[in-house]
Design a protein around this motif. Structure first.
Motif, PDB file in Angstrom:
ATOM      1  N   CYS A  99       0.849  -1.191   0.000  1.00 36.24           N
ATOM      2  CA  CYS A  99       0.000   0.000   0.000  1.00 36.24           C
ATOM      3  C   CYS A  99       0.882   1.237   0.000  1.00 36.24           C
ATOM      4  O   CYS A  99       1.849   1.313   0.753  1.00 36.24           O
ATOM      5  CB  CYS A  99      -0.903   0.015   1.220  1.00 36.24           C
ATOM      6  SG  CYS A  99      -2.202  -1.220   1.136  1.00 36.24           S
ATOM      7  N   ILE A 100       0.532   2.180  -0.863  1.00 40.98           N
ATOM      8  CA  ILE A 100       1.261   3.446  -0.918  1.00 40.98           C
ATOM      9  C   ILE A 100       0.257   4.585  -0.953  1.00 40.98           C
ATOM     10  O   ILE A 100      -0.872   4.421  -1.402  1.00 40.98           O
ATOM     11  CB  ILE A 100       2.203   3.531  -2.143  1.00 40.98           C
ATOM     12  CG1 ILE A 100       1.422   3.428  -3.455  1.00 40.98           C
ATOM     13  CG2 ILE A 100       3.283   2.477  -2.071  1.00 40.98           C
ATOM     14  CD1 ILE A 100       2.249   3.750  -4.672  1.00 40.98           C
ATOM     15  N   GLY A 101       0.674   5.719  -0.473  1.00 39.94           N
ATOM     16  CA  GLY A 101      -0.158   6.917  -0.510  1.00 39.94           C
ATOM     17  C   GLY A 101       0.473   7.927  -1.455  1.00 39.94           C
ATOM     18  O   GLY A 101       1.670   8.166  -1.382  1.00 39.94           O
ATOM     19  N   ILE A 102      -0.335   8.487  -2.342  1.00 37.12           N
ATOM     20  CA  ILE A 102       0.156   9.534  -3.239  1.00 37.12           C
ATOM     21  C   ILE A 102      -0.817  10.705  -3.211  1.00 37.12           C
ATOM     22  O   ILE A 102      -1.989  10.535  -2.868  1.00 37.12           O
ATOM     23  CB  ILE A 102       0.354   9.038  -4.696  1.00 37.12           C
ATOM     24  CG1 ILE A 102      -0.964   8.603  -5.323  1.00 37.12           C
ATOM     25  CG2 ILE A 102       1.382   7.928  -4.758  1.00 37.12           C
ATOM     26  CD1 ILE A 102      -0.850   8.309  -6.808  1.00 37.12           C
ATOM     27  N   ARG A 103      -0.311  11.875  -3.543  1.00 38.28           N
ATOM     28  CA  ARG A 103      -1.168  13.057  -3.567  1.00 38.28           C
ATOM     29  C   ARG A 103      -2.284  12.891  -4.589  1.00 38.28           C
ATOM     30  O   ARG A 103      -2.094  12.285  -5.640  1.00 38.28           O
ATOM     31  CB  ARG A 103      -0.344  14.291  -3.937  1.00 38.28           C
ATOM     32  CG  ARG A 103       0.505  14.781  -2.833  1.00 38.28           C
ATOM     33  CD  ARG A 103       1.240  16.019  -3.271  1.00 38.28           C
ATOM     34  NE  ARG A 103       2.648  15.728  -3.023  1.00 38.28           N
ATOM     35  CZ  ARG A 103       3.659  16.195  -3.715  1.00 38.28           C
ATOM     36  NH1 ARG A 103       3.469  17.002  -4.717  1.00 38.28           N
ATOM     37  NH2 ARG A 103       4.883  15.869  -3.405  1.00 38.28           N
ATOM     38  N   LYS A 104      -3.419  13.454  -4.274  1.00 35.30           N
ATOM     39  CA  LYS A 104      -4.568  13.384  -5.185  1.00 35.30           C
ATOM     40  C   LYS A 104      -4.215  14.009  -6.532  1.00 35.30           C
ATOM     41  O   LYS A 104      -4.639  13.523  -7.570  1.00 35.30           O
ATOM     42  CB  LYS A 104      -5.763  14.088  -4.558  1.00 35.30           C
ATOM     43  CG  LYS A 104      -7.039  13.911  -5.337  1.00 35.30           C
ATOM     44  CD  LYS A 104      -8.222  14.516  -4.605  1.00 35.30           C
ATOM     45  CE  LYS A 104      -9.492  14.276  -5.399  1.00 35.30           C
ATOM     46  NZ  LYS A 104     -10.655  14.835  -4.724  1.00 35.30           N
ATOM     47  N   LYS A 105      -3.399  15.064  -6.510  1.00 37.23           N
ATOM     48  CA  LYS A 105      -2.985  15.751  -7.738  1.00 37.23           C
ATOM     49  C   LYS A 105      -2.273  14.781  -8.687  1.00 37.23           C
ATOM     50  O   LYS A 105      -2.529  14.797  -9.889  1.00 37.23           O
ATOM     51  CB  LYS A 105      -2.061  16.904  -7.362  1.00 37.23           C
ATOM     52  CG  LYS A 105      -1.547  17.722  -8.513  1.00 37.23           C
ATOM     53  CD  LYS A 105      -0.754  18.914  -8.007  1.00 37.23           C
ATOM     54  CE  LYS A 105       0.719  18.618  -8.124  1.00 37.23           C
ATOM     55  NZ  LYS A 105       1.568  19.753  -7.778  1.00 37.23           N
TER      56      LYS A 105
END
Length: 75
Positions: free
Chosen positions: A59-65
């Motif tokens: 699992c990774i988190g990235i900016r919505k942009k």
């Protein structure tokens, strides 16, 4: 369609990463986010926060942009 158009829990195949900045693209490639890979859109955090994705079992988190610039097709 873009990645953020998937519903939480839906999976798609990444088709295009060319609209993302090169430095961020390189980092995503290091994390296994490649064209042709299956990605599962887990959720978007509230108040415009990051998007949580699962790629290659991590699992990774990235900016919505950035998530809005990743093209996918439903699998």
């Amino acid at each position: 369609m873009v990645l953020t158009e998937l519903k939480p829990g839906e999976k798609g195949i990444i088709t295009d990463l060319s609209h993302i900045d090169e430095n961020i693209q390189r980092r995503l490639l290091d994390l296994g986010v490649l064209e042709g890979r299956e990605v599962c859109y887990k959720c978007a955090l509230p108040f415009g926060g990051p998007c949580l994705l699962e790629v290659c079992g991590q699992c990774i988190g990235i900016r919505k942009k950035e998530a809005m610039r990743i093209q996918v097709e439903c699998s």
